[in-house]
Write a protein that holds these residues in place. Structure first.
Motif, mmCIF file in Angstrom:
data_model
loop_
_atom_site.group_PDB
_atom_site.id
_atom_site.type_symbol
_atom_site.label_atom_id
_atom_site.label_comp_id
_atom_site.label_asym_id
_atom_site.label_seq_id
_atom_site.Cartn_x
_atom_site.Cartn_y
_atom_site.Cartn_z
ATOM 1 N N ASP A 77 56.308 -30.339 19.958
ATOM 2 C CA ASP A 77 56.261 -28.845 19.201
ATOM 3 C C ASP A 77 56.836 -27.750 20.126
ATOM 4 O OD1 ASP A 77 55.230 -30.173 17.061
ATOM 5 O OD2 ASP A 77 53.483 -30.023 17.938
ATOM 6 N N GLU A 79 60.582 -25.629 21.549
ATOM 7 C CA GLU A 79 62.006 -25.222 21.294
ATOM 8 C C GLU A 79 62.559 -25.071 22.522
ATOM 9 O OE1 GLU A 79 63.840 -22.475 18.160
ATOM 10 O OE2 GLU A 79 63.846 -21.260 20.079
ATOM 11 N N TYR A 80 63.579 -26.211 22.779
ATOM 12 C CA TYR A 80 64.258 -26.352 24.159
ATOM 13 C C TYR A 80 65.871 -26.078 23.493
ATOM 14 C CZ TYR A 80 60.514 -29.160 25.944
ATOM 15 O OH TYR A 80 59.264 -29.696 26.335
ATOM 16 N N THR A 81 66.441 -25.419 24.754
ATOM 17 C CA THR A 81 68.132 -25.153 24.401
ATOM 18 C C THR A 81 68.714 -26.083 25.491
ATOM 19 O OG1 THR A 81 67.344 -22.950 24.106
ATOM 20 C CG2 THR A 81 69.498 -23.285 24.727
ATOM 21 N N THR A 116 70.042 -25.559 20.131
ATOM 22 C CA THR A 116 68.612 -25.332 20.130
ATOM 23 C C THR A 116 68.007 -26.581 19.061
ATOM 24 O OG1 THR A 116 69.038 -23.068 20.539
ATOM 25 C CG2 THR A 116 66.809 -23.651 19.735
ATOM 26 N N PHE A 117 66.802 -27.097 19.744
ATOM 27 C CA PHE A 117 65.839 -27.968 18.797
ATOM 28 C C PHE A 117 64.520 -27.818 19.281
ATOM 29 C CE2 PHE A 117 67.013 -29.732 22.981
ATOM 30 C CZ PHE A 117 66.059 -30.797 23.569
ATOM 31 N N THR A 118 63.641 -28.206 18.323
ATOM 32 C CA THR A 118 62.128 -28.260 18.619
ATOM 33 C C THR A 118 61.850 -29.643 18.505
ATOM 34 O OG1 THR A 118 62.050 -26.170 17.512
ATOM 35 C CG2 THR A 118 59.974 -27.404 17.714
ATOM 36 N N THR A 119 61.228 -30.014 19.290
ATOM 37 C CA THR A 119 60.724 -31.452 19.542
ATOM 38 C C THR A 119 59.253 -31.743 18.525
ATOM 39 O OG1 THR A 119 59.066 -30.798 21.279
ATOM 40 C CG2 THR A 119 61.140 -31.840 22.224
ATOM 41 N N GLY A 125 63.286 -34.943 20.182
ATOM 42 C CA GLY A 125 63.762 -33.903 19.578
ATOM 43 C C GLY A 125 65.462 -34.558 19.181
ATOM 44 N N VAL A 127 69.213 -33.179 17.763
ATOM 45 C CA VAL A 127 70.286 -31.838 17.226
ATOM 46 C C VAL A 127 71.569 -32.728 16.920
ATOM 47 C CG1 VAL A 127 70.614 -30.819 19.547
ATOM 48 C CG2 VAL A 127 70.763 -29.308 17.265
ATOM 49 N N PRO A 147 61.710 -23.587 27.715
ATOM 50 C CA PRO A 147 61.673 -21.996 27.503
ATOM 51 C C PRO A 147 60.998 -21.240 28.672
ATOM 52 C CG PRO A 147 60.354 -23.294 26.042
ATOM 53 C CD PRO A 147 61.233 -24.368 26.818
#
Length: 169
Positions: A77, A79-81, A116-119, A125, A127, A147
């Motif tokens: 949960d 958010e990674y870029t 950008t995606f959220t695990t 994750g 995208v 992040p």
């Protein structure tokens, strides 16, 4: 032995020919587009935090760029870029800098490939995205960034979690 005037004219002709080949659009356009894959692994800085961190990237670039990125073994949960980078993963920092469409432009949206995606609750994750920019042969790797809050919570000073070198194909 040629006269000074003849030697100068010859040198000018050679120089003009050499300069005509530099930076031509025909040369640059030949380097645009392609297909790449990358297997992403945890960087050395993050290996103790995410020992099972891994991922794959599939990239196709012609009229634009399509990227399919999947990761696992990360925090749930969050958010990674991720970005396409211009260096390889064995560089310091891993991946070098962001790949820039316009090398004299800003390192910002519209000039970089950023996803950008959220695990999920299990730390996976995915995208899939399409971007108008077209990659060229300067694209060398894909990097996933953590992040700032996660970087600080782990007490680390680098945000590059996963990195994978792009391979043609």
């Amino acid at each position: 032995m040629p006269s000074t005037r003849t030697a100068a004219a010859l040198a000018a002709t050679v120089l003009a020919g050499a300069l005509a080949g530099c930076g031509s659009d025909a040369e640059d356009s030949a380097d645009l587009g392609g297909s790449w894959t990358a297997t992403l692994d945890t960087t050395s800085t993050w290996s103790a935090v995410y020992p099972q961190g891994t991922g794959t990237a599939k990239i196709s670039s012609a009229d634009g760029t399509s990227v399919q990125l999947t990761v696992s073994g990360l925090d749930p949960d969050v958010e990674y870029t991720s970005h396409v980078h211009d260096g390889e993963c064995d560089e310091d920092p891993p991946g070098g800098g962001h790949w820039l469409s316009d090398t004299s432009g800003e390192d910002a949206a519209g000039n970089i490939i950023e996803l950008t995606f959220t695990t999920t609750s299990t730390g996976t994750g995915e995208v899939n995205d399409s971007i108008d920019l077209i990659l060229d042969d300067r694209a060398a790797s894909v990097v996933v960034h953590a992040p700032d809050a996660v970087v600080q919570a782990e007490g680390l000073d680098a945000d590059r979690v996963l990195c994978g070198d792009l391979e043609t194909g």
